[in-house]
Design a protein around this motif. Structure first.
Motif, mmCIF file in Angstrom:
data_model
loop_
_atom_site.group_PDB
_atom_site.id
_atom_site.type_symbol
_atom_site.label_atom_id
_atom_site.label_comp_id
_atom_site.label_asym_id
_atom_site.label_seq_id
_atom_site.Cartn_x
_atom_site.Cartn_y
_atom_site.Cartn_z
ATOM 1 N N UNK A 16 0.867 -1.174 0.000
ATOM 2 C CA UNK A 16 0.000 0.000 0.000
ATOM 3 C C UNK A 16 0.904 1.224 0.000
ATOM 4 N N UNK A 17 1.019 1.866 -1.157
ATOM 5 C CA UNK A 17 1.968 2.962 -1.327
ATOM 6 C C UNK A 17 1.436 4.296 -0.825
ATOM 7 N N UNK A 18 0.114 4.446 -0.793
ATOM 8 C CA UNK A 18 -0.456 5.730 -0.395
ATOM 9 C C UNK A 18 -1.872 5.560 0.098
ATOM 10 N N UNK A 19 -2.704 6.548 -0.160
ATOM 11 C CA UNK A 19 -4.086 6.495 0.295
ATOM 12 C C UNK A 19 -4.877 5.489 -0.526
ATOM 13 N N UNK A 20 -5.532 4.560 0.161
ATOM 14 C CA UNK A 20 -6.316 3.519 -0.496
ATOM 15 C C UNK A 20 -7.683 3.447 0.168
ATOM 16 N N UNK A 21 -8.672 3.970 -0.523
ATOM 17 C CA UNK A 21 -9.996 4.167 0.053
ATOM 18 C C UNK A 21 -11.023 3.256 -0.605
ATOM 19 N N UNK A 22 -12.056 2.891 0.162
ATOM 20 C CA UNK A 22 -13.186 2.093 -0.345
ATOM 21 C C UNK A 22 -12.667 0.806 -0.995
ATOM 22 N N UNK A 23 -12.926 0.634 -2.314
ATOM 23 C CA UNK A 23 -12.442 -0.563 -2.990
ATOM 24 C C UNK A 23 -10.937 -0.698 -2.912
ATOM 25 N N UNK A 24 -10.243 0.435 -2.820
ATOM 26 C CA UNK A 24 -8.792 0.414 -2.664
ATOM 27 C C UNK A 24 -8.364 -0.138 -1.319
#
Length: 348
Positions: free
Chosen positions: A184-192
């Motif tokens: 996880x390189x950065x912001x990962x929201x919802x489906x991310x």
């Protein structure tokens, strides 16, 4: 097996015309692929400021130096939805391909966070589903380089239903023993956030990774609670409290090194050792000649055996029922040592 004897004359005008026509078409789609890359690279100043690698730089550093990489669906979603086929060309907002990591053949996917925050498009979903099929059929470990805004909410009716299948696939891969590793390189929201949440091993980057279904603004609006990004879903929280993350990295480069170590320690190649030898002979005729063998005009006939002669080992091919239904060409051969059945068409 019998060797196909080519009747193609490579110095003829017809052969050279076919080659020129194909090169023109190849140049056309290669230029489109470059437009996708350039579209993503426009975000480089932003990534540099955050001390992050661009998505394609992450993929490149993950791969063994000098090894091959086979891209998949590079122009997914071409001229569909927000993709205009030009300056806003997206390639499905994701990067996918098969490459070698620590000597192991892996499926690698990366959110193209340089384009619309790596949000998933309709055809980006289809691209990921195709990758999952290849993973299950060929027993490839899967590496996800995640930095995604989740689904493109403006296209949610086109994304959500099929998008759920991608998460089901992650569960199925785990059930049949295919490892899934996510950085996880950065912001990962919802489906991310679902993607690392359903992975077997997760690598987070200190002060960069953010994993949550919704960020602080939505939390405040829905529940009246106030929390920072780090408190709600930061790397430290998931590494120390939730237990989602198995590994902590100091930056993108360190995360990739950790991922390579994880792949190395899987012993994956040991699981698929075989007494069968995959030594093979190159085709007698050069594969470079393929673009001269086949015309770009679909109405012009050509002999499909001339194609077969340039892709199968030693140009050896055994016809199956050659005199029955002559327009359909069927037979057996080998490609890179793997036995294959071939179906071709010599019809109009």
């Amino acid at each position: 097996m019998p060797i196909i004897e080519s009747k193609i004359m490579i110095n003829t005008k017809a052969f050279k015309k076919n080659a020129e026509d194909h090169i023109k078409l190849i140049d056309e789609f290669r230029s489109l692929e470059k437009k996708v890359s350039d579209n993503s690279a426009r975000s480089k100043p932003k990534f540099d400021k955050r001390k992050q690698l661009l998505p394609r730089e992450r993929v490149k550093r993950l791969l063994d130096p000098g090894s091959y990489y086979l891209p998949i669906s590079t122009l997914a979603g071409y001229k569909i939805g927000d993709d205009d086929g030009d300056k806003n060309i997206m390639g499905g907002n994701s990067i996918s391909g098969i490459g070698i990591v620590e000597g192991v053949r892996c499926m690698i996917t990366a959110s193209d966070s340089g384009i619309k925050g790596g949000s998933m498009t309709q055809m980006g979903v289809e691209k990921s589903l195709r990758c999952a099929e290849i993973v299950k059929e060929n027993k490839l470990p899967m590496i996800n380089l995640v930095e995604s805004a989740g689904a493109n909410l403006f296209k949610q009716s086109e994304v959500f239903i099929r998008g759920g299948r991608s998460f089901a696939n992650l569960a199925k891969m785990s059930a049949i023993g295919i490892p899934t590793i996510s950085i996880v390189h950065g912001s990962s929201t919802a489906g991310g956030a679902y993607l690392p949440g359903l992975s077997d091993q997760v690598i987070v980057v200190k002060n960069k990774s953010k994993i949550f279904l919704a960020g602080p603004p939505l939390l405040k609006a829905a529940l009246g609670e106030i929390a920072t990004d780090e408190e709600l879903g930061g790397a430290d929280m998931h590494y120390n409290i939730s237990g989602l993350a198995e590994h902590m990295a100091k930056d993108d480069d360190d995360a990739i090194k950790i991922c390579r170590d994880v792949i190395k320690n899987l012993g994956w190649n040991d699981k698929f050792t075989s007494t069968q030898s995959y030594d093979f002979k190159e085709p007698i005729y050069s594969t470079d000649e393929l673009i001269g063998v086949v015309p770009t005009d679909y109405k012009k006939a050509y002999d499909v055996r001339e194609v077969i002669a340039r892709i199968v080992d030693g140009s050896e091919y055994l016809d199956f029922k050659p005199e029955f239904g002559k327009q359909t060409v069927t037979g057996t051969a080998a490609i890179h040592g793997y036995k294959v059945g071939i179906i071709g068409n010599n019809g109009p």
